[in-house]
Design an enzyme around this catalytic site. Structure first.
Site, PDB file in Angstrom:
ATOM      1  N   ASP A 112      -2.276 -11.724   4.052  1.00  0.00           N
ATOM      2  CA  ASP A 112      -3.675 -11.813   4.486  1.00  0.00           C
ATOM      3  C   ASP A 112      -4.101 -13.257   4.752  1.00  0.00           C
ATOM      4  O   ASP A 112      -5.194 -13.494   5.276  1.00  0.00           O
ATOM      5  CB  ASP A 112      -4.590 -11.166   3.444  1.00  0.00           C
ATOM      6  CG  ASP A 112      -4.339  -9.660   3.350  1.00  0.00           C
ATOM      7  OD1 ASP A 112      -3.921  -9.057   4.359  1.00  0.00           O
ATOM      8  OD2 ASP A 112      -4.546  -9.089   2.267  1.00  0.00           O
ATOM      9  N   GLN A 155       0.831  -1.203   0.000  1.00  0.00           N
ATOM     10  CA  GLN A 155       0.000   0.000   0.000  1.00  0.00           C
ATOM     11  C   GLN A 155       0.868   1.257   0.000  1.00  0.00           C
ATOM     12  O   GLN A 155       0.602   2.202  -0.732  1.00  0.00           O
ATOM     13  CB  GLN A 155      -0.924  -0.013   1.221  1.00  0.00           C
ATOM     14  CG  GLN A 155      -1.948  -1.147   1.138  1.00  0.00           C
ATOM     15  CD  GLN A 155      -2.883  -1.184   2.318  1.00  0.00           C
ATOM     16  OE1 GLN A 155      -2.661  -0.494   3.314  1.00  0.00           O
ATOM     17  NE2 GLN A 155      -3.923  -1.989   2.222  1.00  0.00           N
TER      18      GLN A 155
HETATM   19  C1  S3P Z   1      -2.950  -4.664   0.261  1.00  0.00           C
HETATM   20  C2  S3P Z   1      -1.717  -4.850   0.821  1.00  0.00           C
HETATM   21  C3  S3P Z   1      -1.527  -5.475   2.136  1.00  0.00           C
HETATM   22  C4  S3P Z   1      -2.732  -6.310   2.520  1.00  0.00           C
HETATM   23  C5  S3P Z   1      -4.027  -5.583   2.314  1.00  0.00           C
HETATM   24  C6  S3P Z   1      -4.184  -5.166   0.870  1.00  0.00           C
HETATM   25  C7  S3P Z   1      -3.020  -3.923  -1.002  1.00  0.00           C
HETATM   26  O1  S3P Z   1      -1.337  -4.450   3.089  1.00  0.00           O
HETATM   27  O2  S3P Z   1      -2.638  -6.730   3.858  1.00  0.00           O
HETATM   28  O3  S3P Z   1      -5.111  -6.416   2.659  1.00  0.00           O
HETATM   29  O4  S3P Z   1      -4.075  -3.954  -1.661  1.00  0.00           O
HETATM   30  O5  S3P Z   1      -2.035  -3.296  -1.351  1.00  0.00           O
HETATM   31  P1  S3P Z   1       0.106  -3.744   3.269  1.00  0.00           P
HETATM   32  O6  S3P Z   1       0.556  -3.304   1.948  1.00  0.00           O
HETATM   33  O7  S3P Z   1      -0.094  -2.572   4.175  1.00  0.00           O
HETATM   34  O8  S3P Z   1       0.973  -4.798   3.888  1.00  0.00           O
END
Ligand code: S3P
Length: 448
Positions: free
Chosen positions: A334, A176
């Site tokens: 996840d 993210q």
């Molecule tokens: C996601 C990245 C993960 C994941 C989340 C969705 C994404 O989080 O846990 O459910 O769509 O980029 P992080 O990037 O914060 O680890």
């Protein structure tokens, strides 16, 4: 909250189509919104989180038309406003992200580079506990004005401004945060580079490349024999525009993982999930389960846009415990609570470390998985950055509280048919965040 019971009523048998990928749905809508002209998104996820993204984009002036595309899916036509065309409005425009952490972290990257305006992102009770300093910090380094509550929490206010490219080493392996910086990089002067400590999901990079964005990825050398993944560098250059296109969303492996794991732990089961995304940065669970001795067959089919897709078959298996460390964590982030459940049915110990990030998801998923499974009779203990399970080959059952977390609700549900006495899930309705058809799909597989 709705309470549902899942009885130990025999094997799961049959096939289903995986619901559209949540992660890719958010990104496809966002990239289409940023493009100049009309894009199509095939099989967008029709669930609460992905709806939050559409609502936010419409509020920013993006026109979205939808058509039904089967259970849990819609096809979209999106008229993008261009890289710098997000509508600002008077004062600070409020954006309700609901429960969607991905929207909360990605959208500020686009907004920070607008020519004028200010936006405040806020959401539900769980969102208000999700850290946003992780995106505020790199955006500030790029020159953006970003405010958040108590320095790290939503509501988050971002002001439009001039951005400059930076090189940013991610302090945590987060797709993210990476995505937020890359999106801002399109609007920043010069070049923006993100260095990730270990590989995280790369859907943003694939979608940006498909829209003609000037982006390149450079792996930091081969994977060493110890299995260590070298850091990856992703660079994006300033762009005037990105191109609309026809985008496809494959099925969500993170949703498919629930019926598949149910198939592995309930005797006599055979579950086939079709149309699942098989991006190598998302299939960590399959590798872990394989190591545990799971009978899983993967068949690659036609791609969906820029993402590989295929079918996955899972049969009830005798499992052994395994260890999962930091390099593997982002590839299965996840699904780690499901590794804990698999561990309950495995011979020996299953240990996950390097997963401190799990504490910052829709719930503290280390606490939720440990306390939830312990309430069902599991021998599991929390570590600061993961958990350790001693497999008993069975689970007694009981009541599991989903804590408003969709993945915890689905975890409890599939523990039911694998348990001796059944499982009551408090808050099964949370599943609608990512997989509205979940309960119907599981009950159908159980009735064959
Ligand atoms: C996601 C990245 C993960 C994941 C989340 C969705 C994404 O989080 O846990 O459910 O769509 O980029 P992080 O990037 O914060 O680890």
């Amino acid at each position: 909250v709705r309470v549902a019971r899942f009885e130990p009523s025999g094997a799961l048998r049959g096939s289903l189509r995986a619901p559209p990928d949540k992660s890719i749905s958010h990104r496809a809508a966002l990239i289409a919104a940023m493009a100049e002209g009309e894009s199509g998104v095939e099989r967008y996820l029709d669930a609460a989180d992905a709806r939050s993204t559409l609502r936010a984009l419409v509020g920013l002036g993006v026109a979205v038309d939808e058509a039904p595309a089967g259970p849990g899916a819609i096809d979209l036509r999106v008229r993008g406003v261009g890289l710098r065309g997000a509508r600002s409005g008077d004062g600070s425009r409020r954006i309700d992200v609901g429960n969607a952490g991905t929207l909360l972290r990605l959208l500020p990257g686009w907004l920070a580079g607008q020519e004028r305006g200010s936006w405040t992102l806020d959401g539900d009770e769980s969102i208000r506990r999700r850290p946003v300093d992780r995106v505020a910090e790199p955006l500030r380094l790029m020159g953006a004005r970003v405010e958040c509550r108590d320095r790290s929490l939503p509501p988050l206010t971002v002001e439009a401004g001039k951005l400059a490219g930076i090189t940013y080493e991610l302090p945590v392996a987060s797709a993210q945060v990476k995505s937020c910086v890359l999106l801002a990089g399109l609007l920043a002067d010069g070049t923006t580079t993100v260095v990730e400590p270990t590989t995280t999901r790369d859907h943003t990079e694939r979608l940006m490349a498909s829209a003609g964005a000037p982006i390149e990825t450079e792996a930091g050398g081969p994977v060493s024999r110890g299995g260590r993944v070298p850091p990856r560098r992703i660079s994006v250059h300033a762009a005037e525009r990105i191109e609309p296109g026809e985008l496809g969303v494959p099925g969500d492996i993170s949703s498919a993982a629930f019926p598949l794991v149910a198939g592995l732990i309930v005797p006599g089961s055979e579950v086939l999930v079709e149309g699942v995304g098989l991006n190598p940065t998302r299939v960590g669970l399959l590798g872990i389960a394989n190591r545990m001795g799971a009978a899983i067959e993967v068949e690659e089919g036609t791609w969906s846009g820029h993402e590989p897709r295929g079918s996955v078959l899972a049969r009830h298996s005798t499992l052994q415990g395994t260890r999962v460390g930091a390099a593997e964590v982002p590839l299965a982030i996840d699904e780690l609570p499901l590794v804990a459940l698999l561990g309950c049915f495995a011979d020996g110990e299953t240990v996950v470390t390097g997963a401190e990030e799990l504490r910052h998801k829709e719930s503290d998923r280390i606490a939720a998985a440990v306390e939830g499974l312990r309430a069902l009779g599991a021998e599991i203990e929390a570590l600061s950055d993961g958990f350790a399970v001693r497999g008993a080959g069975e689970l007694q059952g009981g009541t599991l509280d989903a804590r408003g977390d969709h993945r915890m609700a689905m975890l409890g549900a599939i523990a039911g048919p694998a348990s001796r006495d059944g499982v009551e899930v408090r808050g099964i309705d949370a599943a609608a965040i990512s997989y509205p058809e979940f309960e119907a799909d599981i009950r159908r597989l159980l009735s064959r």
